[in-house]
Design an enzyme around this catalytic site. Structure first.
Site, PDB file in Angstrom:
ATOM      1  N   GLN A  38     -26.706  46.402  99.709  1.00 16.81           N
ATOM      2  CA  GLN A  38     -26.921  46.707 101.126  1.00 16.81           C
ATOM      3  C   GLN A  38     -26.195  45.676 102.011  1.00 16.81           C
ATOM      4  OE1 GLN A  38     -28.966  49.219 102.289  1.00 16.81           O
ATOM      5  NE2 GLN A  38     -29.678  49.855 100.300  1.00 16.81           N
ATOM      6  N   PRO A  39     -25.717  46.131 103.167  1.00 15.87           N
ATOM      7  CA  PRO A  39     -25.234  45.134 104.129  1.00 15.87           C
ATOM      8  C   PRO A  39     -26.428  44.564 104.900  1.00 15.87           C
ATOM      9  CG  PRO A  39     -24.968  47.335 105.023  1.00 15.87           C
ATOM     10  CD  PRO A  39     -25.566  47.499 103.645  1.00 15.87           C
ATOM     11  N   SER A  40     -26.193  43.507 105.667  1.00 17.11           N
ATOM     12  CA  SER A  40     -27.255  43.018 106.568  1.00 17.11           C
ATOM     13  C   SER A  40     -27.222  43.819 107.863  1.00 17.11           C
ATOM     14  CB  SER A  40     -27.037  41.543 106.916  1.00 17.11           C
ATOM     15  OG  SER A  40     -27.260  40.738 105.807  1.00 17.11           O
ATOM     16  N   TYR A  41     -26.017  44.265 108.232  1.00 12.62           N
ATOM     17  CA  TYR A  41     -25.823  44.941 109.525  1.00 12.62           C
ATOM     18  C   TYR A  41     -25.297  46.354 109.249  1.00 12.62           C
ATOM     19  CZ  TYR A  41     -26.220  40.092 110.873  1.00 12.62           C
ATOM     20  OH  TYR A  41     -26.670  38.805 111.006  1.00 12.62           O
ATOM     21  N   HIS A  60     -18.488  48.076 108.084  1.00 10.31           N
ATOM     22  CA  HIS A  60     -17.497  47.003 108.195  1.00 10.31           C
ATOM     23  C   HIS A  60     -16.999  46.640 106.802  1.00 10.31           C
ATOM     24  CE1 HIS A  60     -21.481  45.098 107.799  1.00 10.31           C
ATOM     25  NE2 HIS A  60     -20.849  44.200 107.042  1.00 10.31           N
TER      26      HIS A  60
HETATM   27  N1  GTA Z   1     -17.255  37.391 113.868  1.00  8.44           N
HETATM   28  O1  GTA Z   1     -21.459  37.397 115.622  1.00  8.44           O
HETATM   29  C1  GTA Z   1     -20.755  37.509 114.626  1.00  8.44           C
HETATM   30  C2  GTA Z   1     -21.241  37.769 113.318  1.00  8.44           C
HETATM   31  N2  GTA Z   1     -22.486  37.953 112.794  1.00  8.44           N
HETATM   32  C3  GTA Z   1     -23.748  37.941 113.500  1.00  8.44           C
HETATM   33  C4  GTA Z   1     -22.374  38.195 111.474  1.00  8.44           C
HETATM   34  N3  GTA Z   1     -21.080  38.155 111.135  1.00  8.44           N
HETATM   35  C5  GTA Z   1     -20.347  37.908 112.250  1.00  8.44           C
HETATM   36  N4  GTA Z   1     -19.024  37.787 112.416  1.00  8.44           N
HETATM   37  C6  GTA Z   1     -18.555  37.529 113.659  1.00  8.44           C
HETATM   38  N5  GTA Z   1     -19.396  37.414 114.730  1.00  8.44           N
HETATM   39  O2  GTA Z   1     -19.861  38.336 106.756  1.00  8.44           O
HETATM   40  C7  GTA Z   1     -20.514  38.426 109.826  1.00  8.44           C
HETATM   41  C8  GTA Z   1     -21.289  37.785 108.682  1.00  8.44           C
HETATM   42  C9  GTA Z   1     -20.990  38.713 107.507  1.00  8.44           C
HETATM   43  C10 GTA Z   1     -20.686  40.037 108.179  1.00  8.44           C
HETATM   44  C11 GTA Z   1     -21.795  41.035 107.946  1.00  8.44           C
HETATM   45  O3  GTA Z   1     -20.605  39.808 109.581  1.00  8.44           O
HETATM   46  O4  GTA Z   1     -20.866  36.463 108.445  1.00  8.44           O
HETATM   47  P1  GTA Z   1     -23.014  42.094 105.901  1.00  8.44           P
HETATM   48  O5  GTA Z   1     -23.626  43.086 106.813  1.00  8.44           O
HETATM   49  O6  GTA Z   1     -22.523  42.594 104.610  1.00  8.44           O
HETATM   50  O7  GTA Z   1     -24.105  40.964 105.781  1.00  8.44           O
HETATM   51  O8  GTA Z   1     -21.799  41.392 106.603  1.00  8.44           O
HETATM   52  P2  GTA Z   1     -24.237  39.672 104.896  1.00  8.44           P
HETATM   53  O9  GTA Z   1     -23.014  39.401 104.125  1.00  8.44           O
HETATM   54  O10 GTA Z   1     -25.525  39.705 104.187  1.00  8.44           O
HETATM   55  O11 GTA Z   1     -24.458  38.609 105.996  1.00  8.44           O
HETATM   56  P3  GTA Z   1     -24.224  37.121 105.921  1.00  8.44           P
HETATM   57  O12 GTA Z   1     -24.610  36.650 107.265  1.00  8.44           O
HETATM   58  O13 GTA Z   1     -22.871  36.839 105.433  1.00  8.44           O
HETATM   59  O14 GTA Z   1     -25.303  36.558 104.840  1.00  8.44           O
HETATM   60  C12 GTA Z   1     -25.096  36.509 103.450  1.00  8.44           C
HETATM   61  C13 GTA Z   1     -25.360  35.118 102.942  1.00  8.44           C
HETATM   62  O15 GTA Z   1     -24.272  34.293 103.358  1.00  8.44           O
HETATM   63  C14 GTA Z   1     -26.571  34.445 103.532  1.00  8.44           C
HETATM   64  O16 GTA Z   1     -27.750  34.735 102.868  1.00  8.44           O
HETATM   65  C15 GTA Z   1     -26.184  33.010 103.362  1.00  8.44           C
HETATM   66  O17 GTA Z   1     -26.382  32.629 102.031  1.00  8.44           O
HETATM   67  C16 GTA Z   1     -24.719  32.960 103.572  1.00  8.44           C
HETATM   68  N6  GTA Z   1     -24.305  32.569 104.932  1.00  8.44           N
HETATM   69  C17 GTA Z   1     -24.505  33.275 106.056  1.00  8.44           C
HETATM   70  N7  GTA Z   1     -23.995  32.633 107.120  1.00  8.44           N
HETATM   71  C18 GTA Z   1     -23.474  31.485 106.657  1.00  8.44           C
HETATM   72  C19 GTA Z   1     -22.800  30.407 107.283  1.00  8.44           C
HETATM   73  N8  GTA Z   1     -22.576  30.395 108.604  1.00  8.44           N
HETATM   74  N9  GTA Z   1     -22.405  29.401 106.517  1.00  8.44           N
HETATM   75  C20 GTA Z   1     -22.604  29.411 105.183  1.00  8.44           C
HETATM   76  N10 GTA Z   1     -23.213  30.434 104.529  1.00  8.44           N
HETATM   77  C21 GTA Z   1     -23.662  31.434 105.251  1.00  8.44           C
END
Ligand code: GTA
Length: 319
Positions: free
Chosen positions: A252-255, A259
């Site tokens: 699953q995605p988070s969002y 994308h």
């Molecule tokens: N440009 O405002 C944003 C934004 N947000 C809110 C999310 N993303 C954004 N990008 C821009 N502006 O790659 C990005 C996220 C992610 C993508 C959504 O959108 O960085 P997804 O729907 O598949 O969700 O992708 P995903 O991958 O679960 O989300 P995310 O946030 O990457 O979390 C997965 C794991 O990554 C987390 O559990 C954590 O372990 C790690 N992680 C998250 N953020 C960070 C960070 N800043 N630094 C290091 N590790 C991180």
């Protein structure tokens, strides 16, 4: 189909593999905002990855701050070695260790702030045991879809990007076509200092596709377009070829707004494991063979211990 390339070529220093960015991007407001952070509890940390995820408050609002030490790149080495203050820690025969204190411009810490943060954000970053869920077509309809519709993360940040209300200056490429178009920009997680951990996301203009589950052969032109033009734009801007990129979707995605992740093959990014990552090339092939592949097949994904979705699968007797 119309396609527009953002103006202004970034300088590419392929040999040094380091990119120039505006150091003052965040400005002083950003610095003050972060210094108001009152530390609550550490949600997760990793000495190996040199990251710490902290829950606390900023001006009485719930906040999460993620601190990450950035990699040391070849091009800054001479300056770092020459200009750092050095303290000898120990010497023994041919071995010695030092503590170097680099000047401020060489010792940046990448910092991500989520404020106001919800309980769901706190859960997301909390270190937790994970479990695999095997989701059938029926499970998706009866368990996952109602969950997505009622309590998934807001995608307002995505709409802000598509409407140029946020991050407009960071867009690397845009194809404005309403059906097959997308916006390509650096991911949240990439500080754009070096290409070793390059990470961009392509966000589709269409708002009716939540995830991999919604894709059929009808979206093949969209997916091929993202792959082709996304790779081309990354090659042009960062000189990174397709053979060095992992182009994939999460399930699953988070969002839940479709994308695609473009990640350097040299970067072991979170979410790259087989239990969550689906290569775009494989997705395209599967849809070519069977239009309803992702509608019909059982899809496996990981869920954290206190993820509400995991609870819903348990309640339904599916775990
Ligand atoms: N440009 O405002 C944003 C934004 N947000 C809110 C999310 N993303 C954004 N990008 C821009 N502006 O790659 C990005 C996220 C992610 C993508 C959504 O959108 O960085 P997804 O729907 O598949 O969700 O992708 P995903 O991958 O679960 O989300 P995310 O946030 O990457 O979390 C997965 C794991 O990554 C987390 O559990 C954590 O372990 C790690 N992680 C998250 N953020 C960070 C960070 N800043 N630094 C290091 N590790 C991180």
């Amino acid at each position: 189909m119309a396609a527009a390339q953002n103006s202004g070529d970034a300088e590419t220093h392929q040999a040094a593999k380091r990119l120039k960015t505006d150091e003052t991007e965040a400005g002083n407001n950003g610095e003050k905002f972060i210094s108001n952070f009152e530390v609550g509890r550490v949600l997760r940390d990793s000495t190996r990855e040199k990251t710490i995820f902290v829950h606390g408050k900023i001006d009485d609002q719930e906040a999460i701050v993620i601190l990450e030490k950035t990699p040391i790149t070849e091009d800054v080495l001479p300056e770092m070695l020459k200009t750092s203050t050095q303290t000898l820690e120990m010497r023994n025969d041919i071995y010695s260790t030092y503590k170097l204190r680099p000047p401020p411009h060489l010792s940046g810490v990448k910092t991500t702030v989520i404020c106001p943060a919800t309980e769901k954000h706190v859960k997301k970053y909390l270190r937790q045991e994970t479990f695999l869920i095997e989701e059938t077509e029926q499970d998706y309809q009866s368990i996952t879809l109602p969950y997505i519709n009622s309590q998934s993360f807001s995608v307002q940040w995505v709409y802000n990007i598509l409407e140029k209300k946020a991050e407009a200056d960071r867009i690397v490429f845009e194809d404005p076509d309403p059906q097959d178009g997308f916006v390509l920009l650096p991911d949240f997680k990439w500080d754009q200092k070096q290409v070793d951990d390059l990470y961009l996301i392509a966000i589709v203009h269409r708002r009716d596709l939540k995830s991999l589950r919604d894709l059929t052969a009808d979206q093949l032109p969209l997916l091929r377009n993202i792959r082709e033009k996304g790779l081309e734009a990354i090659m042009k801007r960062y000189s990174v070829p397709a053979s060095k990129l992992r182009v994939m979707l999460h399930y699953q995605p988070s969002y839940y707004h479709l994308h695609v992740h473009f990640i350097s093959l040299d970067y072991d990014a979170p979410g790259c494991g087989v239990e969550r990552a689906h290569l775009l090339a494989d997705v395209i092939q599967n849809l070519q063979h069977q239009s309803v592949y992702y509608r019909k097949h059982t899809l496996t994904f990981p869920a954290r211990a206190d993820d509400t979705l995991l609870g819903k699968f348990r309640e339904a007797g599916r775990l």
